[in-house]
Design an enzyme around this catalytic site. Structure first.
Site, mmCIF file in Angstrom:
data_model
loop_
_atom_site.group_PDB
_atom_site.id
_atom_site.type_symbol
_atom_site.label_atom_id
_atom_site.label_comp_id
_atom_site.label_asym_id
_atom_site.label_seq_id
_atom_site.Cartn_x
_atom_site.Cartn_y
_atom_site.Cartn_z
ATOM 1 N N ILE A 22 43.140 0.692 21.880
ATOM 2 C CA ILE A 22 42.316 -0.274 21.937
ATOM 3 C C ILE A 22 42.169 -1.123 20.870
ATOM 4 O O ILE A 22 42.382 -2.410 20.712
ATOM 5 C CB ILE A 22 41.245 -0.252 22.929
ATOM 6 N N LEU A 45 43.310 8.009 10.994
ATOM 7 C CA LEU A 45 44.712 8.564 11.391
ATOM 8 C C LEU A 45 44.819 10.008 12.177
ATOM 9 O O LEU A 45 45.638 10.695 11.382
ATOM 10 C CB LEU A 45 45.617 8.309 10.239
ATOM 11 N N ASP A 69 37.269 8.997 7.099
ATOM 12 C CA ASP A 69 36.569 9.320 8.306
ATOM 13 C C ASP A 69 35.049 8.699 8.737
ATOM 14 O O ASP A 69 34.297 8.478 7.734
ATOM 15 C CB ASP A 69 36.403 10.822 7.939
ATOM 16 N N THR A 135 32.303 3.597 27.417
ATOM 17 C CA THR A 135 33.283 3.827 28.494
ATOM 18 C C THR A 135 32.391 4.133 29.801
ATOM 19 O O THR A 135 31.194 4.480 29.790
ATOM 20 C CB THR A 135 33.934 5.305 28.360
ATOM 21 N N ASP A 136 32.971 3.861 30.871
ATOM 22 C CA ASP A 136 32.510 3.836 32.119
ATOM 23 C C ASP A 136 32.277 5.417 32.444
ATOM 24 O O ASP A 136 31.484 5.727 33.368
ATOM 25 C CB ASP A 136 33.171 3.124 33.372
ATOM 26 N N GLU A 137 32.950 6.363 31.674
ATOM 27 C CA GLU A 137 32.721 7.713 32.359
ATOM 28 C C GLU A 137 31.660 8.086 31.917
ATOM 29 O O GLU A 137 30.689 9.192 32.439
ATOM 30 C CB GLU A 137 33.731 8.521 31.530
ATOM 31 N N TYR A 159 33.755 14.954 26.623
ATOM 32 C CA TYR A 159 34.158 13.536 26.135
ATOM 33 C C TYR A 159 32.876 12.671 26.567
ATOM 34 O O TYR A 159 32.479 11.916 25.898
ATOM 35 C CB TYR A 159 35.594 13.183 26.715
ATOM 36 N N LYS A 163 30.185 10.734 24.459
ATOM 37 C CA LYS A 163 30.295 9.098 24.299
ATOM 38 C C LYS A 163 28.725 8.823 24.795
ATOM 39 O O LYS A 163 28.011 7.705 24.177
ATOM 40 C CB LYS A 163 31.067 8.616 25.473
ATOM 41 N N HIS A 285 36.645 17.539 37.360
ATOM 42 C CA HIS A 285 37.277 16.260 37.557
ATOM 43 C C HIS A 285 36.526 15.305 38.342
ATOM 44 O O HIS A 285 36.232 15.431 39.682
ATOM 45 C CB HIS A 285 38.575 16.273 38.137
HETATM 46 N N1 LIG Z 1 41.436 4.356 26.703
HETATM 47 C C1 LIG Z 1 40.608 4.075 27.631
HETATM 48 O O1 LIG Z 1 40.859 4.035 28.837
HETATM 49 C C2 LIG Z 1 39.001 3.699 27.489
HETATM 50 C C3 LIG Z 1 38.365 3.301 28.203
HETATM 51 C C4 LIG Z 1 37.146 2.978 27.858
HETATM 52 C C5 LIG Z 1 36.284 3.206 26.419
HETATM 53 N N2 LIG Z 1 37.255 3.794 25.744
HETATM 54 C C6 LIG Z 1 36.606 3.723 24.243
HETATM 55 O O2 LIG Z 1 37.775 2.736 23.282
HETATM 56 C C7 LIG Z 1 37.643 3.470 22.225
HETATM 57 C C8 LIG Z 1 39.133 3.374 21.685
HETATM 58 O O3 LIG Z 1 39.704 4.101 22.492
HETATM 59 P P1 LIG Z 1 41.442 4.472 22.357
HETATM 60 O O4 LIG Z 1 41.851 4.546 23.851
HETATM 61 O O5 LIG Z 1 41.695 3.218 21.724
HETATM 62 O O6 LIG Z 1 41.574 5.641 21.652
HETATM 63 P P2 LIG Z 1 42.694 6.173 20.733
HETATM 64 O O7 LIG Z 1 42.499 7.726 20.745
HETATM 65 O O8 LIG Z 1 43.994 5.547 21.116
HETATM 66 O O9 LIG Z 1 42.075 5.711 19.326
HETATM 67 C C9 LIG Z 1 40.982 6.395 18.658
HETATM 68 C C10 LIG Z 1 41.205 5.894 17.146
HETATM 69 O O10 LIG Z 1 40.203 6.563 16.491
HETATM 70 C C11 LIG Z 1 40.568 7.167 15.090
HETATM 71 N N3 LIG Z 1 39.796 8.384 14.837
HETATM 72 C C12 LIG Z 1 39.407 9.419 15.527
HETATM 73 N N4 LIG Z 1 38.341 10.365 14.837
HETATM 74 C C13 LIG Z 1 38.217 9.234 13.870
HETATM 75 C C14 LIG Z 1 37.395 9.570 12.675
HETATM 76 N N5 LIG Z 1 36.496 10.654 12.736
HETATM 77 N N6 LIG Z 1 37.090 8.499 11.871
HETATM 78 C C15 LIG Z 1 37.892 7.356 11.837
HETATM 79 N N7 LIG Z 1 38.680 7.352 12.718
HETATM 80 C C16 LIG Z 1 38.944 7.975 13.928
HETATM 81 C C17 LIG Z 1 41.885 7.765 15.620
HETATM 82 O O11 LIG Z 1 42.846 7.873 14.478
HETATM 83 C C18 LIG Z 1 42.543 6.889 16.513
HETATM 84 O O12 LIG Z 1 43.078 5.771 15.560
HETATM 85 C C19 LIG Z 1 36.955 4.951 22.120
HETATM 86 O O13 LIG Z 1 35.726 4.973 21.697
HETATM 87 C C20 LIG Z 1 36.827 5.003 23.805
HETATM 88 O O14 LIG Z 1 35.900 5.978 24.085
HETATM 89 C C21 LIG Z 1 38.510 3.774 25.898
#
Ligand SMILES: NC(=O)c1ccc[n+]([C@@H]2O[C@H](COP(=O)([O-])OP(=O)(O)OC[C@H]3O[C@@H](n4cnc5c(N)ncnc54)[C@H](O)[C@@H]3O)[C@@H](O)[C@H]2O)c1
Length: 347
Positions: A22, A45, A69, A135-137, A159, A163, A285
């Site tokens: 995202i 990364l 980080d 997240t909605d979770e 998870y 959050k 789940h």
């Molecule tokens: N994917 C979904 O369906 C969804 C839905 C609602 C909310 N979200 C939220 O959106 C955000 C992004 O989700 P996503 O699906 O793109 O996840 P993703 O796993 O694709 O991306 C996460 C990114 O964070 C980076 N990262 C992880 N730990 C790190 C750290 N300690 N320091 C710096 N960077 C770090 C990773 O390298 C990665 O690039 C998250 O906060 C997630 O909770 C996701």
């Protein structure tokens, strides 16, 4: 648009986790949206962070990448100072429920401690706005109705609990310090560049390889799906027009059962339904998530995508980009997949 408003929109923004799914779409949206915003992407990364997601913007004059980080306070403080950051959007997280069940500690570290580090660095440096992507979770299992922002959090996986803890910390910075914080709670997101451990890209890429699609339990779990571009415009809208201290749900309003989505993917690819394999369900789940999104609509946002069309274009993107996911699936992913599904698929 009046000149003042244009000026107010331009930011010097730190986007964390911008190499992920995202975050990478959000960066691209911001670069298109106005011609003045400077974006610094801080990403560690981890396994789902992928600079291939950002190839087209890597040398953009208003974009900088920092490998680091969010838990490292010195790095965060230094780059806020060096780039005169006035806004933070925190996407960085460990994000996969199944991995949080296998190894919860990393989720507490990044999702809770990492958010705490960012909040404190933002407060001490006088950062103007802080948006937490949640997240909605966090609402947990919702058997009837739709979760409102005023509902209590009731997370049920490590998870979701991490959050939710981060959300509470963010809110505490508003109450205690008057920090200008915002929280978005998005629903299940899909689209190009999503790491293929998640439901839709896993099923699409398995189907493309004529591999079984491991469907948890009876497959009747229900999710509210949102296309990644709609999720990102929602986040940008909240960042620009949201009221500090508030939470905004961002959902696509497309509720589908997992089994229906699996079948729709196979139909798009012309693959047989026999590829679906019911496997032992995920622990704890959640059966259903559903969001009430009236509040974000008052800011003028609404999702644009039609689920069936967006699913089709997403499936075709994975079909057209086998190098993107082929590289991922041959790496660390194999070991994880075997650990999670090996025994499930062999019985
Ligand atoms: N994917 C979904 O369906 C969804 C839905 C609602 C909310 N979200 C939220 O959106 C955000 C992004 O989700 P996503 O699906 O793109 O996840 P993703 O796993 O694709 O991306 C996460 C990114 O964070 C980076 N990262 C992880 N730990 C790190 C750290 N300690 N320091 C710096 N960077 C770090 C990773 O390298 C990665 O690039 C998250 O906060 C997630 O909770 C996701």
């Amino acid at each position: 648009m009046p000149k003042e408003t244009k000026k107010a929109v331009a930011m010097r923004i730190l986007v964390t986790g911008g190499a992920g799914f995202i975050g990478s779409h959000f960066l691209r949206l911001l670069l298109k949206r106005d011609n003045a915003t400077l974006i610094v992407n801080l990403d560690a990364l981890r396994y789902s962070g992928n600079l291939d997601n950002l190839r087209d913007v890597a040398s953009h004059p208003r974009y900088r990448f920092v490998h680091g980080d969010i838990c490292d306070a010195k790095t965060v403080e230094a780059l806020i100072k060096a780039h005169r950051i006035d806004t933070i959007a925190n996407f960085a997280a460990e994000t996969h429920v199944d991995r949080s069940i296998l190894e919860p500690a990393g989720f507490v570290r990044t999702d809770v401690i990492g958010t705490a580090v960012l909040l404190e660095a933002a407060r001490t440096a006088g950062v103007r706005r802080f948006l937490q992507v949640s997240t909605d979770e966090v609402y947990g299992d919702v058997s009837t109705g739709r979760s409102k922002e005023s509902d209590p959090v009731a997370p049920r996986s490590p998870y979701a609990a991490s959050k939710a803890a981060a959300d509470l910390l963010v809110q505490s910075y508003f109450t205690t310090y008057g920090a200008q914080v915002l929280i978005t709670r998005g629903s299940n997101t899909f689209g190009p560049n999503q790491y293929p451990e998640k439901f839709i890209p896993l099923f699409v890429t398995n189907a493309l390889e004529d591999q079984a699609l491991p469907l948890y339990g009876d497959g009747l779990q229900q999710r509210d799906w949102i296309h990644v571009e709609d999720h990102c415009t929602g986040i940008a809208t909240v960042l620009e027009r949201g009221t500090p201290g508030e939470i905004y749900n961002i959902g696509g309003g497309c509720e589908r059962r997992n089994k229906e989505v699996a079948q729709a993917i196979l139909n798009i690819l012309g693959k047989p339904g026999a590829l679906i394999r019911h496997v032992t369900d995920r622990l704890g789940h959640d059966r259903r998530y559903a969001l009430n999104c009236e509040k974000v609509r008052t800011l003028g946002w609404q999702p644009q995508a039609n689920f069936e069309d967006a699913l089709k274009s997403t499936v075709l993107w994975y079909q057209d980009n086998p190098r993107w996911w082929g590289k991922i699936k041959s790496g660390e992913f194999r070991e994880y997949y075997e650990r999670l599904y090996g025994a499930r698929l062999s019985t």
